[in-house]
Scaffold this active site. Structure first.
Site, mmCIF file in Angstrom:
data_model
loop_
_atom_site.group_PDB
_atom_site.id
_atom_site.type_symbol
_atom_site.label_atom_id
_atom_site.label_comp_id
_atom_site.label_asym_id
_atom_site.label_seq_id
_atom_site.Cartn_x
_atom_site.Cartn_y
_atom_site.Cartn_z
ATOM 1 N N THR A 2 9.215 58.390 98.792
ATOM 2 C CA THR A 2 9.829 57.333 99.365
ATOM 3 C C THR A 2 8.897 57.610 100.735
ATOM 4 O OG1 THR A 2 11.682 58.133 100.856
ATOM 5 C CG2 THR A 2 12.366 57.194 98.849
ATOM 6 N N ARG B 252 11.742 66.016 100.338
ATOM 7 C CA ARG B 252 11.590 66.434 101.660
ATOM 8 C C ARG B 252 10.791 67.302 101.942
ATOM 9 N NH1 ARG B 252 14.732 63.397 104.501
ATOM 10 N NH2 ARG B 252 16.752 63.575 103.627
ATOM 11 N N HIS C 272 7.675 39.601 94.738
ATOM 12 C CA HIS C 272 7.282 41.409 95.157
ATOM 13 C C HIS C 272 6.811 41.580 96.246
ATOM 14 C CE1 HIS C 272 7.510 40.576 90.465
ATOM 15 N NE2 HIS C 272 8.179 41.969 90.515
#
Length: 182
Positions: free
Chosen positions: A161, A176, A123
Site C-alpha cells: 500500500t 511492512r 477512477h
C-alpha cells in the site's frame, strides 16, 4: 453526418476495438512461454505503444493493460496469472521476477461521498514504479502510487500500500519492512 450519429459511430468503433484487443490478448497470452511466442507477445504489446525489453518471459494467463504507459525492462519474468493495469502508468525494471497471480494496479475506482452512486464515480490513476532486480512473490497486490526500490523482495500474499525502500524485504497486509537484505 450529424454530431449525435457521429458520436454513436465512434462509441461503437471504440467498443469493437476494445473487444478485439481483449480477444487478441486472451488468445495470444494463453500460449506457452516458448521464446518465439514471447517475442510475438512482446511485439503485440509494442504495437499498442508499450515499451518492452528483451527476453521478457510471459507465462500463460498474463493480462496486461498495454499502451504507452507500460514499460517492462529486459529479462523480466511475469508468471502465470499476473495482472497489470497500466492506466496510471507502470514501469517494471530489468531482471524483475513477478510471482504467480500477482496484481500490479495503477488505477482504482474512486470512492464517492455518501449518497453518490459508486458506478460511474470514475477512477484514480497513480503510477507504479518497480525497480531493477526486484522479486515479487506469488499472490501479491501492488496498489496505485507505490514505488518498489531496487533489489527489494515482497513476500507472497503481501498487499503493498506504500512505497518500499531499496533492498528491503517486506511482508504482510499491509506490507511492512521486516528486514533489509544483507
Amino acid at each position: 453526418m450529424n454530431l449525435k450519429l457521429a458520436g454513436g459511430v465512434n462509441r461503437k468503433l471504440r467498443r469493437i476495438l476494445l473487444v478485439s484487443y481483449e480477444a487478441t490478448m486472451r488468445i495470444l497470452f494463453s500460449l506457452p512461454r516458448f521464446r518465439s511466442l514471447n517475442w510475438l507477445k512482446a511485439a503485440f504489446l509494442r504495437m499498442t505503444g508499450a515499451r518492452v525489453g528483451r527476453r521478457v518471459i510471459f507465462y500463460p494467463g498474463v493480462w496486461l493493460e498495454a499502451g504507452p504507459l507500460l514499460a517492462i525492462g529486459d529479462d523480466v519474468d511475469l508468471a502465470l496469472g499476473v495482472v497489470v493495469t497500466a492506466g496510471g502508468g507502470v514501469s517494471i525494471g530489468d531482471r524483475t521476477l513477478v510471482g504467480y497471480r500477482t496484481q500490479i494496479l495503477s488505477s482504482n475506482h474512486v470512492v464517492p461521498p455518501r449518497g453518490v452512486r459508486i458506478f460511474g464515480a470514475g477512477h484514480e490513476r497513480k503510477p507504479v514504479v518497480i525497480g531493477r532486480d526486484v522479486w515479487i512473490g506469488a499472490n501479491v497486490v501492488v496498489l496505485p502510487g507505490v514505488e518498489i526500490g531496487e533489489g527489494a523482495v515482497v513476500a507472497a500474499s503481501s498487499v503493498v500500500t506504500r512505497s518500499v525502500p531499496a533492498y528491503a524485504i517486506v511482508a504482510g497486509n499491509p506490507a511492512r519492512v521486516i528486514r533489509q537484505r544483507t
